[in-house]
Design a protein around this motif. Structure first.
Motif, mmCIF file in Angstrom:
data_model
loop_
_atom_site.group_PDB
_atom_site.id
_atom_site.type_symbol
_atom_site.label_atom_id
_atom_site.label_comp_id
_atom_site.label_asym_id
_atom_site.label_seq_id
_atom_site.Cartn_x
_atom_site.Cartn_y
_atom_site.Cartn_z
ATOM 1 N N TRP A 1 44.449 11.704 -77.542
ATOM 2 C CA TRP A 1 44.546 12.052 -78.962
ATOM 3 C C TRP A 1 45.710 11.325 -79.626
ATOM 4 O O TRP A 1 45.593 10.830 -80.747
ATOM 5 C CB TRP A 1 44.690 13.563 -79.145
ATOM 6 C CG TRP A 1 45.070 13.946 -80.546
ATOM 7 C CD1 TRP A 1 46.217 14.538 -80.947
ATOM 8 C CD2 TRP A 1 44.304 13.718 -81.742
ATOM 9 N NE1 TRP A 1 46.222 14.707 -82.318
ATOM 10 C CE2 TRP A 1 45.050 14.205 -82.822
ATOM 11 C CE3 TRP A 1 43.054 13.142 -81.989
ATOM 12 C CZ2 TRP A 1 44.595 14.140 -84.130
ATOM 13 C CZ3 TRP A 1 42.603 13.067 -83.301
ATOM 14 C CH2 TRP A 1 43.363 13.574 -84.351
ATOM 15 N N ALA A 2 46.853 11.229 -78.932
ATOM 16 C CA ALA A 2 47.998 10.512 -79.492
ATOM 17 C C ALA A 2 47.644 9.056 -79.752
ATOM 18 O O ALA A 2 48.028 8.484 -80.785
ATOM 19 C CB ALA A 2 49.197 10.615 -78.550
ATOM 20 N N GLU B 1 45.189 8.972 -82.789
ATOM 21 C CA GLU B 1 45.890 9.296 -84.032
ATOM 22 C C GLU B 1 46.782 8.151 -84.486
ATOM 23 O O GLU B 1 46.911 7.878 -85.685
ATOM 24 C CB GLU B 1 46.710 10.571 -83.831
ATOM 25 C CG GLU B 1 47.309 11.126 -85.109
ATOM 26 C CD GLU B 1 48.080 12.406 -84.858
ATOM 27 O OE1 GLU B 1 48.028 13.306 -85.720
ATOM 28 O OE2 GLU B 1 48.762 12.516 -83.812
ATOM 29 N N SER B 2 47.400 7.454 -83.524
ATOM 30 C CA SER B 2 48.303 6.357 -83.883
ATOM 31 C C SER B 2 47.567 5.229 -84.584
ATOM 32 O O SER B 2 48.154 4.503 -85.397
ATOM 33 C CB SER B 2 49.010 5.820 -82.637
ATOM 34 O OG SER B 2 48.111 5.124 -81.795
ATOM 35 N N ARG B 3 46.273 5.063 -84.291
ATOM 36 C CA ARG B 3 45.488 4.019 -84.954
ATOM 37 C C ARG B 3 45.327 4.300 -86.442
ATOM 38 O O ARG B 3 45.110 3.382 -87.242
ATOM 39 C CB ARG B 3 44.104 3.934 -84.289
ATOM 40 C CG ARG B 3 44.142 3.520 -82.831
ATOM 41 C CD ARG B 3 44.392 2.039 -82.665
ATOM 42 N NE ARG B 3 43.333 1.254 -83.245
ATOM 43 C CZ ARG B 3 42.201 0.940 -82.619
ATOM 44 N NH1 ARG B 3 41.998 1.385 -81.381
ATOM 45 N NH2 ARG B 3 41.297 0.204 -83.202
ATOM 46 N N GLU B 4 45.430 5.575 -86.840
ATOM 47 C CA GLU B 4 45.275 5.946 -88.240
ATOM 48 C C GLU B 4 46.608 6.096 -88.956
ATOM 49 O O GLU B 4 46.731 5.763 -90.126
ATOM 50 C CB GLU B 4 44.491 7.259 -88.342
ATOM 51 C CG GLU B 4 43.075 7.166 -87.791
ATOM 52 C CD GLU B 4 42.314 8.472 -87.929
ATOM 53 O OE1 GLU B 4 42.890 9.443 -88.466
ATOM 54 O OE2 GLU B 4 41.145 8.528 -87.513
ATOM 55 N N THR B 5 47.622 6.622 -88.256
ATOM 56 C CA THR B 5 48.896 6.927 -88.904
ATOM 57 C C THR B 5 49.945 5.843 -88.706
ATOM 58 O O THR B 5 50.937 5.802 -89.442
ATOM 59 C CB THR B 5 49.458 8.244 -88.361
ATOM 60 O OG1 THR B 5 49.773 8.088 -86.961
ATOM 61 C CG2 THR B 5 48.448 9.382 -88.532
ATOM 62 N N ARG C 1 50.404 16.860 -77.781
ATOM 63 C CA ARG C 1 49.998 18.208 -78.196
ATOM 64 C C ARG C 1 49.421 18.959 -76.999
ATOM 65 O O ARG C 1 48.892 18.344 -76.073
ATOM 66 C CB ARG C 1 48.935 18.109 -79.296
ATOM 67 C CG ARG C 1 49.421 17.450 -80.574
ATOM 68 C CD ARG C 1 50.118 18.455 -81.451
ATOM 69 N NE ARG C 1 50.616 17.846 -82.680
ATOM 70 C CZ ARG C 1 51.105 18.549 -83.696
ATOM 71 N NH1 ARG C 1 51.121 19.875 -83.628
ATOM 72 N NH2 ARG C 1 51.561 17.937 -84.763
ATOM 73 N N ILE D 1 44.089 20.662 -78.688
ATOM 74 C CA ILE D 1 43.165 19.532 -78.858
ATOM 75 C C ILE D 1 41.724 19.976 -78.642
ATOM 76 O O ILE D 1 40.809 19.542 -79.350
ATOM 77 C CB ILE D 1 43.557 18.396 -77.901
ATOM 78 C CG1 ILE D 1 44.942 17.871 -78.283
ATOM 79 C CG2 ILE D 1 42.541 17.259 -77.949
ATOM 80 C CD1 ILE D 1 45.540 16.905 -77.313
ATOM 81 N N ARG E 1 40.141 21.281 -81.768
ATOM 82 C CA ARG E 1 40.009 20.393 -82.921
ATOM 83 C C ARG E 1 38.558 19.956 -83.140
ATOM 84 O O ARG E 1 37.763 19.888 -82.203
ATOM 85 C CB ARG E 1 40.877 19.141 -82.741
ATOM 86 C CG ARG E 1 42.364 19.375 -82.921
ATOM 87 C CD ARG E 1 43.119 18.075 -82.676
ATOM 88 N NE ARG E 1 44.547 18.262 -82.865
ATOM 89 C CZ ARG E 1 45.190 18.045 -84.012
ATOM 90 N NH1 ARG E 1 44.513 17.623 -85.071
ATOM 91 N NH2 ARG E 1 46.491 18.236 -84.109
ATOM 92 N N PHE F 1 36.741 16.681 -84.196
ATOM 93 C CA PHE F 1 37.032 15.259 -84.336
ATOM 94 C C PHE F 1 35.968 14.552 -85.163
ATOM 95 O O PHE F 1 34.779 14.852 -85.062
ATOM 96 C CB PHE F 1 37.106 14.592 -82.953
ATOM 97 C CG PHE F 1 38.151 15.168 -82.048
ATOM 98 C CD1 PHE F 1 39.492 14.983 -82.312
ATOM 99 C CD2 PHE F 1 37.788 15.902 -80.932
ATOM 100 C CE1 PHE F 1 40.458 15.508 -81.481
ATOM 101 C CE2 PHE F 1 38.743 16.433 -80.094
ATOM 102 C CZ PHE F 1 40.085 16.246 -80.371
ATOM 103 N N GLN G 1 37.300 9.040 -84.388
ATOM 104 C CA GLN G 1 38.371 9.554 -83.539
ATOM 105 C C GLN G 1 37.865 9.828 -82.124
ATOM 106 O O GLN G 1 38.505 9.470 -81.135
ATOM 107 C CB GLN G 1 38.942 10.842 -84.142
ATOM 108 C CG GLN G 1 39.685 10.648 -85.451
ATOM 109 C CD GLN G 1 40.074 11.979 -86.080
ATOM 110 O OE1 GLN G 1 39.346 12.970 -85.972
ATOM 111 N NE2 GLN G 1 41.227 12.006 -86.733
#
Length: 304
Positions: A242-243, A246-250, A257, A262, A265, A267, A271
């Protein structure tokens, strides 16, 4: 060799990136790294390496030499090293001095792995004072560090040690050529390099020995998760997956987490695809399954 039999000569080691966890302090992450070093020492693993990342929320330490010194003081026999020191960020003399001090304090237990990655984001690269770094610069810096360690530099790096720590080159593509030209061991990772042994064959063919004992040497770096079952191992991979997604978007690689969070969640398809792709590159399962996959990888790549 049976598919689940690891070669008797295969050395298993651990790379620790001092990953942070949501709701825990950075100091706790650093202390966890040192406790894992103690555990790896008791297990009989061969090496324990630490990494260099700067201003990344999910990684607590940017200083391998400091962590190596602390871990060496709390362990007895395991080798300690860097996976790796990023040469664009450091002067060769300073790197040589730091690792000569470590070797003087803990003779025969220190490794120096070097890489060429720049900072994670543009502000980090600006803070480090590095905007570009090419293969020629990497070649020159590796040669300079080695010369200082072996007493061949324009000034003497102190302390002088009888047996300087061995150097390893962290490589993806062009780094293999750098390692071959320098006559140094190479550390490779990533699904592309591990799936296709051709670049490693070229490294071995192009290898230029640096002394009588110098020969090609390949270390594989893998994401590995072992649990009682494949499903349990897959769950334990979720926080890292997930990290990464997520890093690809943020643009920020964040703290881990909890698995339970997770699993709750929802998705988006993109994602989920990114998470599945990342987990597909990790070796995971029960001990027998993981041993078999690693044995097959060693047989395919000829890794040491």
């Amino acid at each position: 060799m049976a598919p689940t039999d690891l070669p008797d000569t295969l050395r298993l080691s651990l790379l620790d990136r001092s990953r942070t966890r949501h709701g825990e302090s950075h100091a706790s992450a650093v202390e966890s790294t040192l406790r894992r070093a103690e555990h790896a020492d008791r297990l009989g693993l061969h090496r324990y390496w630490t990494a260099e990342h700067h201003a990344v929320p999910g990684i607590a330490s940017g200083s391998p030499p400091l962590l190596i010194a602390a871990a060496a003081a709390r362990t007895e026999r395991i080798r300690l090293g860097s996976g790796g020191v990023m040469l664009p960020n450091h002067r060769p003399l300073v790197v040589a001095e730091q690792f000569a001090v470590l070797e003087a304090m803990h003779p025969g237990r220190i490794d120096l792995g070097v890489g060429r990655s720049l900072g994670f984001t543009a502000p980090v690269r600006e803070a480090l004072g590095v905007s570009e770094y090419d293969t020629d610069a990497f070649d020159r810096d590796i040669a300079a560090v080695r010369d200082f360690l072996h007493g061949r530099g324009p000034v003497t790096a102190l302390p002088v040690v009888e047996d300087p720590p061995p150097m390893f080159v962290l490589a993806t593509g062009r780094g293999l050529g750098v390692a071959a030209r320098a006559g140094l061991p190479v550390v490779v990772g990533g699904p592309r390099l591990l799936a296709d042994p051709t670049p490693l064959e070229r490294y071995r063919e192009a290898f230029r020995p640096d002394g009588a004992d110098s020969e090609p040497y390949v270390v594989m770096s893998l994401e590995v998760m072992i649990a009682d079952s494949t499903d349990a191992a897959r769950e334990l991979l979720l926080p890292e997956a997930w990290a990464m997604a997520e890093s690809r978007e943020t643009g920020a690689f964040g703290p881990l987490r909890p698995v339970e969070e997770i699993l709750d969640r929802k998705f988006r398809p993109q994602q989920l695809r990114r998470m599945e792709e990342w987990m597909g590159t990790a070796v995971h399962g029960d001990a027998e399954k993981v041993a078999g996959e690693i044995a097959a990888l060693v047989e395919r790549t000829g890794a040491d």
